[in-house]
Design an enzyme around this catalytic site. Structure first.
Site, PDB file in Angstrom:
ATOM      1  N   SER A 188      -7.979   4.453   0.234  1.00 52.67           N
ATOM      2  CA  SER A 188      -7.131   3.906  -0.834  1.00 52.67           C
ATOM      3  C   SER A 188      -5.912   3.250  -0.210  1.00 52.67           C
ATOM      4  O   SER A 188      -5.490   3.602   0.895  1.00 52.67           O
ATOM      5  CB  SER A 188      -6.661   5.044  -1.749  1.00 52.67           C
ATOM      6  OG  SER A 188      -5.697   4.589  -2.662  1.00 52.67           O
ATOM      7  N   TYR A 201      -3.426  13.793  -2.922  1.00 49.08           N
ATOM      8  CA  TYR A 201      -4.414  12.704  -2.902  1.00 49.08           C
ATOM      9  C   TYR A 201      -4.124  11.719  -1.773  1.00 49.08           C
ATOM     10  O   TYR A 201      -5.010  11.351  -0.997  1.00 49.08           O
ATOM     11  CB  TYR A 201      -4.387  11.999  -4.258  1.00 49.08           C
ATOM     12  CG  TYR A 201      -5.290  10.797  -4.381  1.00 49.08           C
ATOM     13  CD1 TYR A 201      -6.637  10.947  -4.692  1.00 49.08           C
ATOM     14  CD2 TYR A 201      -4.795   9.492  -4.209  1.00 49.08           C
ATOM     15  CE1 TYR A 201      -7.471   9.847  -4.825  1.00 49.08           C
ATOM     16  CE2 TYR A 201      -5.616   8.387  -4.340  1.00 49.08           C
ATOM     17  CZ  TYR A 201      -6.964   8.570  -4.645  1.00 49.08           C
ATOM     18  OH  TYR A 201      -7.775   7.477  -4.769  1.00 49.08           O
TER      19      TYR A 201
END
Ligand code: NAD
Ligand code: MG
Length: 296
Positions: A188, A201
């Site tokens: 990401s 995350y």
């Protein structure tokens, strides 16, 4: 995608504001408004993965679903892994793969469980008769406003889903994969530009980048390539099912250079390239599809 040739890319997909649409995790793509474009109508293949055999985790929805559809349209047989609550989304993907005349396998189970990860790989290998594309893409993202709110249980679930499962699945799969195979992981933009509300995350996404780069150096000794895709904001069920606060979902993608989020299908060409033998000199790389934020 070819329908959009010579159109302004800022204007070909929905832009915020989006309707309020909270869901419980894992969210379903079929409940999203507007429905994400995973390439169901738009992705056209050209035989770039003919005869290949792919496993895609999180292949029921979002980015994994776009990769699964594209792989099938390029001529690959595809196994998708997902959670049992996502059966309805998964069934749609299985139908789309089969509509291409390709073999589909639907593998429901929780990748936080090491035993399931190993079983999932064994089932994919036996159902497809081998494995030469491995996409490790399943992910957990649950925002927490304050460090005090990020429990040990949260931290554990996010690390298990995003990092441990990556190791368990790769470790089980690689012995089955011949030279010429490809591994693709989904990291990401959060690995590079972490949000304050995604401590756990973002940490896992940076970990995925490091793990995949190290793995790439190890696997090239066997003729297997490994690369990372690092998406920016993409319109998927991950976001309204606890990935972002409601207000951020409403304005999702507004701050990209495009004024809109990416659609899952816009990631598909990168997954296809990295899986295909056309990427024969591409290894240990991070491909950003961020809408202009950049990964370096
Ligand atoms: P998504 O919700 O459609 O896909 C994530 C999938 O992960 C789910 O469909 C589910 O099948 C799977 N999953 C989650 N927990 C699982 C578990 N315990 N066991 C088995 N499967 C599990 O959302 P997406 O956005 O397509 O996410 C795919 C990947 O893309 C994730 O790794 C995510 O972190 C990454 N990503 C997404 C964005 C974005 O903006 N959507 C941005 C950057 C990275
Ligand atoms: Mg899903």
């Amino acid at each position: 995608m070819s329908d959009h040739n010579l159109k302004d890319p800022r204007k070909i997909y929905p832009a915020p504001p989006f309707p309020d649409q909270p869901q419980r995790a894992p969210g379903l793509a079929r409940r999203m408004d507007p429905r994400p474009d995973h390439g169901e109508q738009s992705y056209r293949g050209s035989g770039r993965l003919t005869g290949r055999k792919a496993l895609v985790t999180g292949g029921d929805s979002g980015i994994g679903r776009a990769a699964a559809i594209a792989f099938a349209r390029e001529g690959a047989d595809v196994a998708i892994a997902y959670l049992s609550e996502e059966e309805a989304d998964a069934r749609e993907v299985v139908s789309l793969i089969e509509a291409e005349g390709r073999k589909a396998a639907a593998l429901a189970g929780d990748v936080k469980d090491e035993a399931w990860c190993r079983k999932l790989v064994a089932k994919a290998v036996s159902d497809l008769g081998g494995l030469d594309i491995l996409v490790i893409n399943a992910g957990r993202q649950q925002y927490r406003d304050k460090i005090e709110e990020l429990s040990t249980e949260d931290f554990d679930k996010t690390l298990k889903t995003n990092l441990y499962a990556l190791h368990w699945i790769a470790q089980a799969a690689i012995p089955h994969m011949p030279a010429g195979s490809a591994v693709i992981t989904t990291a990401s933009l959060q690995a590079y530009q972490p949000s304050p509300i995604l401590l756990d995350y973002a940490t896992t996404k940076a970990g995925i980048v490091a793990y995949t780069k190290a793995l790439a150096k190890q696997l090239i000794e066997r003729g297997i390539r490994a690369n990372v895709v690092a998406p920016g904001p993409v319109w998927t069920a991950l976001q309204p099912s606890g990935g972002q606060p409601g207000e951020k979902v409403k304005n999702f993608g507004k701050d990209s250079d495009f004024g809109r989020p990416g659609q899952p299908v816009e990631l598909a060409p990168v997954f296809v390239l990295l899986a295909s033998s056309e990427a024969s000199f591409i290894n240990g790389e991070v491909y950003g599809v961020t809408g202009g934020k950049g990964v370096a």
